[in-house]
Design an enzyme around this catalytic site. Structure first.
Site, PDB file in Angstrom:
ATOM      1  N   ASP A  95      29.055  -1.066  39.877  1.00 19.51           N
ATOM      2  CA  ASP A  95      29.634  -0.279  40.576  1.00 19.51           C
ATOM      3  C   ASP A  95      30.501   0.702  39.678  1.00 19.51           C
ATOM      4  O   ASP A  95      31.500   0.526  39.514  1.00 19.51           O
ATOM      5  CB  ASP A  95      30.636  -0.872  41.743  1.00 19.51           C
ATOM      6  N   ALA A 109      36.899  -4.284  40.036  1.00 17.84           N
ATOM      7  CA  ALA A 109      38.487  -4.183  40.396  1.00 17.84           C
ATOM      8  C   ALA A 109      38.313  -3.105  41.325  1.00 17.84           C
ATOM      9  O   ALA A 109      37.712  -1.975  41.312  1.00 17.84           O
ATOM     10  CB  ALA A 109      39.392  -3.938  39.416  1.00 17.84           C
ATOM     11  N   PRO A 110      39.047  -3.288  42.716  1.00 22.47           N
ATOM     12  CA  PRO A 110      39.931  -4.420  43.180  1.00 22.47           C
ATOM     13  C   PRO A 110      39.253  -5.391  43.741  1.00 22.47           C
ATOM     14  O   PRO A 110      39.776  -6.136  44.430  1.00 22.47           O
ATOM     15  CB  PRO A 110      41.077  -3.609  44.012  1.00 22.47           C
ATOM     16  N   GLY A 111      37.995  -5.249  43.966  1.00 19.33           N
ATOM     17  CA  GLY A 111      37.171  -6.434  44.196  1.00 19.33           C
ATOM     18  C   GLY A 111      36.545  -6.301  45.774  1.00 19.33           C
ATOM     19  O   GLY A 111      36.144  -7.443  46.234  1.00 19.33           O
ATOM     20  N   GLY A 112      36.644  -5.022  46.219  1.00 19.82           N
ATOM     21  CA  GLY A 112      36.040  -4.938  47.661  1.00 19.82           C
ATOM     22  C   GLY A 112      34.521  -5.234  47.477  1.00 19.82           C
ATOM     23  O   GLY A 112      34.137  -6.184  48.578  1.00 19.82           O
ATOM     24  N   LYS A 113      33.754  -4.996  46.659  1.00 21.14           N
ATOM     25  CA  LYS A 113      32.601  -5.496  46.876  1.00 21.14           C
ATOM     26  C   LYS A 113      32.225  -6.826  46.184  1.00 21.14           C
ATOM     27  O   LYS A 113      31.381  -7.705  46.599  1.00 21.14           O
ATOM     28  CB  LYS A 113      31.419  -4.662  45.844  1.00 21.14           C
ATOM     29  N   ASP A 144      36.394  -6.406  34.530  1.00 21.85           N
ATOM     30  CA  ASP A 144      36.896  -4.965  34.614  1.00 21.85           C
ATOM     31  C   ASP A 144      37.617  -4.631  33.460  1.00 21.85           C
ATOM     32  O   ASP A 144      37.802  -5.590  32.614  1.00 21.85           O
ATOM     33  CB  ASP A 144      37.837  -4.935  35.880  1.00 21.85           C
ATOM     34  N   CYS A 186      31.960  -3.956  37.117  1.00 20.59           N
ATOM     35  CA  CYS A 186      33.201  -2.935  37.273  1.00 20.59           C
ATOM     36  C   CYS A 186      33.758  -3.422  38.623  1.00 20.59           C
ATOM     37  O   CYS A 186      33.356  -2.632  39.484  1.00 20.59           O
ATOM     38  CB  CYS A 186      32.654  -1.638  37.039  1.00 20.59           C
ATOM     39  N   CYS A 228      30.522   6.505  43.782  1.00 17.15           N
ATOM     40  CA  CYS A 228      31.110   7.061  45.005  1.00 17.15           C
ATOM     41  C   CYS A 228      30.990   8.520  44.681  1.00 17.15           C
ATOM     42  O   CYS A 228      32.326   9.039  44.832  1.00 17.15           O
ATOM     43  CB  CYS A 228      32.577   6.495  45.488  1.00 17.15           C
TER      44      CYS A 228
HETATM   45  C1  LIG Z   1      34.202   2.439  41.253  1.00 20.52           C
HETATM   46  S1  LIG Z   1      35.624   1.181  40.594  1.00 20.52           S
HETATM   47  C2  LIG Z   1      34.886  -0.446  41.255  1.00 20.52           C
HETATM   48  C3  LIG Z   1      35.407  -0.550  42.571  1.00 20.52           C
HETATM   49  C4  LIG Z   1      34.938  -2.019  43.056  1.00 20.52           C
HETATM   50  N1  LIG Z   1      33.631  -2.415  42.500  1.00 20.52           N
HETATM   51  C5  LIG Z   1      35.300  -2.479  44.349  1.00 20.52           C
HETATM   52  O1  LIG Z   1      34.420  -2.513  45.142  1.00 20.52           O
HETATM   53  O2  LIG Z   1      36.361  -2.637  44.728  1.00 20.52           O
HETATM   54  C6  LIG Z   1      35.054   1.350  39.073  1.00 20.52           C
HETATM   55  C7  LIG Z   1      35.823   0.337  38.201  1.00 20.52           C
HETATM   56  O3  LIG Z   1      35.534   0.391  36.825  1.00 20.52           O
HETATM   57  C8  LIG Z   1      36.398  -0.251  35.950  1.00 20.52           C
HETATM   58  N2  LIG Z   1      36.160   0.503  34.632  1.00 20.52           N
HETATM   59  C9  LIG Z   1      36.161   1.721  34.118  1.00 20.52           C
HETATM   60  N3  LIG Z   1      35.573   1.620  32.811  1.00 20.52           N
HETATM   61  C10 LIG Z   1      35.054   0.475  32.544  1.00 20.52           C
HETATM   62  C11 LIG Z   1      34.587   0.009  31.522  1.00 20.52           C
HETATM   63  N4  LIG Z   1      34.209   0.487  30.422  1.00 20.52           N
HETATM   64  N5  LIG Z   1      34.060  -1.583  31.620  1.00 20.52           N
HETATM   65  C12 LIG Z   1      34.330  -2.125  32.751  1.00 20.52           C
HETATM   66  N6  LIG Z   1      35.102  -1.823  33.757  1.00 20.52           N
HETATM   67  C13 LIG Z   1      35.348  -0.334  33.809  1.00 20.52           C
HETATM   68  C14 LIG Z   1      37.636   0.659  36.658  1.00 20.52           C
HETATM   69  O4  LIG Z   1      38.688   0.035  36.200  1.00 20.52           O
HETATM   70  C15 LIG Z   1      37.459   0.654  38.123  1.00 20.52           C
HETATM   71  O5  LIG Z   1      37.952  -0.601  38.586  1.00 20.52           O
END
Ligand SMILES: C[S@@+](CC[C@H](N)C(=O)[O-])C[C@H]1O[C@@H](n2cnc3c(N)ncnc32)[C@H](O)[C@@H]1O
Length: 445
Positions: free
Chosen positions: A329, A262-266, A284, A260, A382
Site C-alpha cells: 500500500d 502504518a497506521p494499520g488500517g489494512k 513501515d 507499508c 490513494c
Molecule cells: C499509504 S500509507 C499506508 C497506510 C496503511 N497501509 C493503512 O492502511 O493504514 C504508506 C505508508 O508507507 C510508509 N513508508 C513510506 N516510505 C516507506 C518505505 N521506504 N518503506 C516502508 N514504508 C514506507 C509511510 O510511513 C506510510 O505509513
C-alpha cells in the site's frame, strides 16, 4: 474560546507549522470545552477555508495593497477565515464576520486591525463585481481559482482526463467525504453494530458491496469517543481502503507481509479476514507509526500481527519466497484523498510525483521477491495519477516476467460501484463517491 478563534488557531498551525489538518483539528477539538454545535462549526470553518484557499487568496489580493507573502501569518489567516465566511456561509451575516474578525485581530495581530476592517468592508461592498479569469481563454487558470487547486495540478488532470471529468473531480475534491465504518467481525456482527450506533443516534447504511462496511449518514465525525470504538467493535476506514484487503483475500493460517503498513488500517483488516489465525508481518519505515498499528491491533483484539521497522527500498534476504500474500500500500502523492486532507493541494509539487514513482517501483520490486510461487501481490495507492498507478505496474511487469496481472475487475466486480472494464481498479471521488484509489493484484507464476 469561541469557534472562530479556535478555527483561526488551527488554520495558523496548518499554515505555519505544516500540521496535518485532521490532526490539528482533532487536537483542538479534544482539548477545548466545546458543544457539538461548536465542534461542527470549527470543522466547517477550517475545512471550508482550506478547501477554498486559492479562490480566497485571489479575492484578497485584489483588495489588499500588501502582497500576501508580506503579510503577517495571523493577519493572513484571519482574513482568509473571514473571506470564507463572506463568500461561502449564508448563515453568517457579512458584517458579523467582519466584527468578529476585527475583535480577534485585537488579540492576534493588533496592529493590523484597521487594515483587516478596511479590506473586509471593501470586499463586501464589491462582492458582486469580482472578476474571474475567462474560462474559454484560460481554462486551467479559471479552474485553478474556482476550485482552489494549484494550476500545475489542474493542467496535469486536464492532460489525463476530459474537461468535464476534471471539473467534476475538482468539485468533488472540495466536498465532505462520507464516513465509513468497518465492523470488527472478530468481536461482533453488523446487526449488533447498527443497533449500538442507533442507540447513540447515529444512523448508518449497509454497503451493498462489502459485507462488513457501514456508511454513516450525515457525516458524524466523532466516532472515536464512543464506547463501541474504544471496545474495538469498529474501525474507521474508507470503503476504497477496505477493498484492498478484501481483494487481497488472505486466508486463515497464511503468512502475509504488509510492507507499508502504518497506521494499520489494512493490516488489521487482513488479520480480521484471516480470523486472527496465521501470521501478519507489518512493516513501515517510521517506528513512531508502528505504535499506532499495535494500539489498533490491541483495541481490535488481534494478536497475529508482528510489527517491524523496515525500509521497503531495502531487500530482506530472509524473506525471499516466504509469503503467501504481500501487500504494497505504497506511499503516494495522496491526490485521491484531497477531500480528507485539503492541504495536500498546496504542499505537493509536480516533481514530487516523479520522485515518488521511483520509490513505489523499488518497493514493489523488493516486495515481489517475498511472494511464494503461486502467491499473490497487491499494489494499491490513494492517488488518481496514472504515473503512480498503471505506469508503475507497466514498468514492474517489464522487469518481472514471473508476474501476471489478475483480472480483479471481473472477479470482484460485484464489490464495486460503477463499471470497471480494465483488469485493475481505479476509483474516483467524482464517479464512485469513494477516495481516489488504485488496486492491482498480481500472481507469481
Ligand atoms: C499509504 S500509507 C499506508 C497506510 C496503511 N497501509 C493503512 O492502511 O493504514 C504508506 C505508508 O508507507 C510508509 N513508508 C513510506 N516510505 C516507506 C518505505 N521506504 N518503506 C516502508 N514504508 C514506507 C509511510 O510511513 C506510510 O505509513
Amino acid at each position: 474560546m469561541n469557534a472562530r478563534e479556535s478555527a483561526l488557531k488551527v488554520l495558523h498551525k496548518i499554515d505555519v507549522e505544516k500540521a496535518y489538518s485532521n490532526i490539528a483539528l482533532n487536537h483542538e477539538i479534544k482539548h477545548g470545552q466545546y458543544t457539538k454545535l461548536d465542534r461542527n462549526f470549527i470543522t466547517e470553518l477550517v475545512y471550508g477555508t482550506l478547501e477554498n484557499c486559492i479562490f480566497i487568496d485571489y479575492i484578497l489580493q485584489q483588495f489588499s495593497t500588501t502582497k500576501l507573502n508580506k503579510m503577517d501569518t495571523w493577519t493572513l489567516n484571519l482574513l482568509r477565515l473571514s473571506i470564507y465566511q463572506i463568500f461561502f456561509l449564508d448563515k453568517v451575516p457579512d458584517f458579523a464576520a467582519v466584527n468578529e474578525s476585527v475583535n480577534l485581530s485585537k488579540k492576534y495581530c493588533k496592529r493590523a486591525s484597521g487594515f483587516i476592517n478596511g479590506v473586509l468592508r471593501s470586499i463586501i461592498r464589491n462582492k458582486e463585481s469580482i472578476k474571474m479569469p475567462n474560462k474559454e481563454k484560460e481554462l486551467a487558470k479559471y479552474l485553478s481559482i474556482k476550485y482552489s487547486h494549484p494550476k500545475w495540478m489542474v493542467e496535469r488532470f486536464l492532460k489525463y482526463f476530459s474537461e468535464d471529468f476534471t471539473e467534476g473531480l475538482l468539485k468533488s475534491n472540495n466536498e465532505t467525504p462520507k464516513l465509513c465504518i468497518r465492523v470488527n467481525i472478530l468481536k461482533t456482527n453488523v446487526e449488533e453494530v447498527v443497533q449500538l450506533l442507533l442507540e447513540n443516534e447515529i444512523k448508518v447504511e449497509k454497503s451493498p458491496f462489502i459485507s462488513e462496511a457501514l456508511m454513516v449518514e450525515g457525516g458524524f465525525s466523532e466516532l472515536e469517543v464512543l464506547d463501541i470504538y474504544k471496545k474495538g467493535l469498529i474501525h474507521i476506514q474508507d470503503f476504497s481502503s477496505m477493498l484492498a484487503a478484501k481483494i487481497l483475500d488472505p486466508k486463515e493460517n497464511q503468512f502475509v507481509i504488509d510492507v507499508c503498513s502504518a497506521p494499520g488500517g489494512k493490516t488489521t483488516h487482513i488479520a480480521q479476514l484471516m480470523k486472527n489465525k496465521g501470521r501478519v508481518l507489518a512493516r513501515d519505515i517510521h517506528s513512531h507509526k508502528l505504535n499506532l498499528i499495535e494500539k489498533n491491533a490491541k483495541r481490535l483484539n488481534i494478536d497475529i500481527i508482528e510489527v517491524e521497522k523496515f525500509n521497503g527500498k531495502d531487500l530482506d534476504h530472509q524473506l525471499l519466497n516466504a509469503a503467501d500474500k504481500v501487500l504494497v500500500d505504497a506511499p503516494c502523492s495522496g491526490l485521491g484523498i484531497i477531500r480528507r486532507k485539503p492541504e495536500i493541494k498546496y504542499r505537493k509539487e509536480a516533481d514530487d510525483i516523479r520522485v515518488i514513482t521511483e520509490m513505489q517501483l523499488k518497493i514493489l520490486i523488493n516486495a515481489s521477491k517475498y511472494v511464494k510461487t503461486g502467491g499473490e501481490l497487491l499494489y494499491s495507492t490513494c492517488t488518481i495519477d496514472p504515473n503512480e498507478n498503471d505506469k508503475v505496474i507497466e514498468k514492474f511487469l517489464n522487469l518481472s516476467s514471473d508476474y501476471e496481472v489478475i483480472n480483479i475487475s471481473q472477479q470482484y466486480g460485484r464489490m464495486l460501484p460503477g463499471n470497471h472494464k480494465e483488469k485493475m481498479i481505479q476509483l474516483y471521488p467524482n464517479i464512485h463517491g469513494t477516495d481516489g484509489f488504485f488496486i492491482c493484484k498480481l500472481r507469481k507464476k
